[in-house]
Design an enzyme around this catalytic site. Structure first.
Site, short mmCIF file in Angstrom:
data_model
loop_
_atom_site.label_atom_id
_atom_site.label_comp_id
_atom_site.label_asym_id
_atom_site.label_seq_id
_atom_site.Cartn_x
_atom_site.Cartn_y
_atom_site.Cartn_z
N GLY A 11 0.85 -1.27 -0.12
CA GLY A 11 0.12 -0.02 0.11
C GLY A 11 0.97 1.27 -0.17
O GLY A 11 0.41 2.12 0.48
N ASN A 13 1.72 3.20 -2.61
CA ASN A 13 1.06 4.04 -3.62
C ASN A 13 -0.18 4.67 -2.96
O ASN A 13 -0.72 5.80 -3.16
CB ASN A 13 0.74 3.66 -5.02
CG ASN A 13 2.03 3.71 -5.65
OD1 ASN A 13 2.79 4.66 -6.02
ND2 ASN A 13 2.55 2.47 -6.32
N MET A 89 -3.33 -6.42 -7.91
CA MET A 89 -2.68 -7.76 -8.80
C MET A 89 -3.83 -8.36 -9.45
O MET A 89 -3.54 -9.57 -9.27
CB MET A 89 -1.71 -8.26 -7.89
CG MET A 89 -0.63 -7.60 -7.26
SD MET A 89 0.31 -6.44 -8.28
CE MET A 89 1.20 -7.83 -9.26
N ASN A 106 -4.37 3.17 -13.65
CA ASN A 106 -3.45 2.26 -13.02
C ASN A 106 -1.97 2.75 -13.31
O ASN A 106 -1.88 3.57 -14.05
CB ASN A 106 -3.34 0.82 -14.06
CG ASN A 106 -2.70 -0.21 -13.46
OD1 ASN A 106 -2.51 -0.49 -12.15
ND2 ASN A 106 -1.74 -0.76 -14.15
N HIS A 108 1.87 1.64 -13.25
CA HIS A 108 2.71 0.43 -13.62
C HIS A 108 4.21 0.75 -13.56
O HIS A 108 4.52 1.81 -14.25
CB HIS A 108 2.47 -0.22 -15.06
CG HIS A 108 3.01 -1.40 -15.52
ND1 HIS A 108 2.74 -2.66 -14.90
CD2 HIS A 108 4.08 -1.58 -16.16
CE1 HIS A 108 3.23 -3.52 -15.47
NE2 HIS A 108 4.43 -2.83 -16.41
#
Length: 187
Positions: A11, A13, A89, A106, A108
């Site tokens: 967690g 982010n 995920m 998202n 990445h």
């Protein structure tokens, strides 16, 4: 702007978004954290910040559609405007995509389209690349293929290990994800 954050792990982010005073001042409201792992560290981080959580495990459903439909039903009364994936995920499929068209973002850890999918940092490091980075993009029906919102480059240094590179990639994520969300809030 009312958002749901989806995460599966530590967690970091999530923390970068939830702890940004600039985002709070601009009107970000995190209505719920959706997590697919009942023992994920991110759940405790949400609890510390008084953010409601919804733990939803795919194995509790007959198929992915039923799993995602339960999420859609949970989010509907909250009037969620955007879904922010932060280390979630699971591949998002048509059930969520159709409920939130062009509203799922998202982050990445690579310069997409290179190194989509899992283990992106390690794969870039192992390949001997001179740089990698971070991509923030909208989700579409592919894996890490949606329209790119922003990218940031992270050089791979001669003395890097996979761990030091990963730390720098994460630091970049924590800087640019709140910046991108702030831009959305200003629209």
């Amino acid at each position: 702007m009312k958002v749901a954050i989806f995460a599966s792990g530590n967690g970091t982010n999530f923390e970068a978004l939830a702890d940004s005073q600039e985002l709070k001042n601009a009107g970000l409201e995190i209505e719920v954290l959706v997590c697919d792992q009942p023992n994920a560290k991110v759940l405790a981080k949400a609890k510390q910040r008084n953010i409601p959580t919804f733990v939803n495990r795919i194995k509790d459903y007959s198929d992915r559609h039923a799993y995602e439909q339960a999420i859609v039903e949970k989010l509907a009364p909250l009037k969620i405007e955007y879904i922010l994936l932060a280390g979630y995920m699971k591949v998002v499929t048509s059930t969520l995509l159709s409920a939130y068209p062009n509203k799922i973002i998202n982050i990445h850890p690579s310069l997409l389209p290179k190194y989509s999918g899992l283990e992106s940092i390690q794969r870039a490091f192992d390949a001997g690349e001179s740089e990698t980075g971070v991509t923030i993009h909208y989700i579409d029906s592919g894996v890490d293929t949606g329209p790119i919102i922003r990218q940031a480059t992270v050089p791979i240094l001669k003395n890097d290990t996979a761990e030091t590179l990963e730390a720098r990639v994460h630091a970049t994520e924590h800087q640019i994800y709140p910046e991108v969300v702030l831009e959305l809030l200003k629209k």
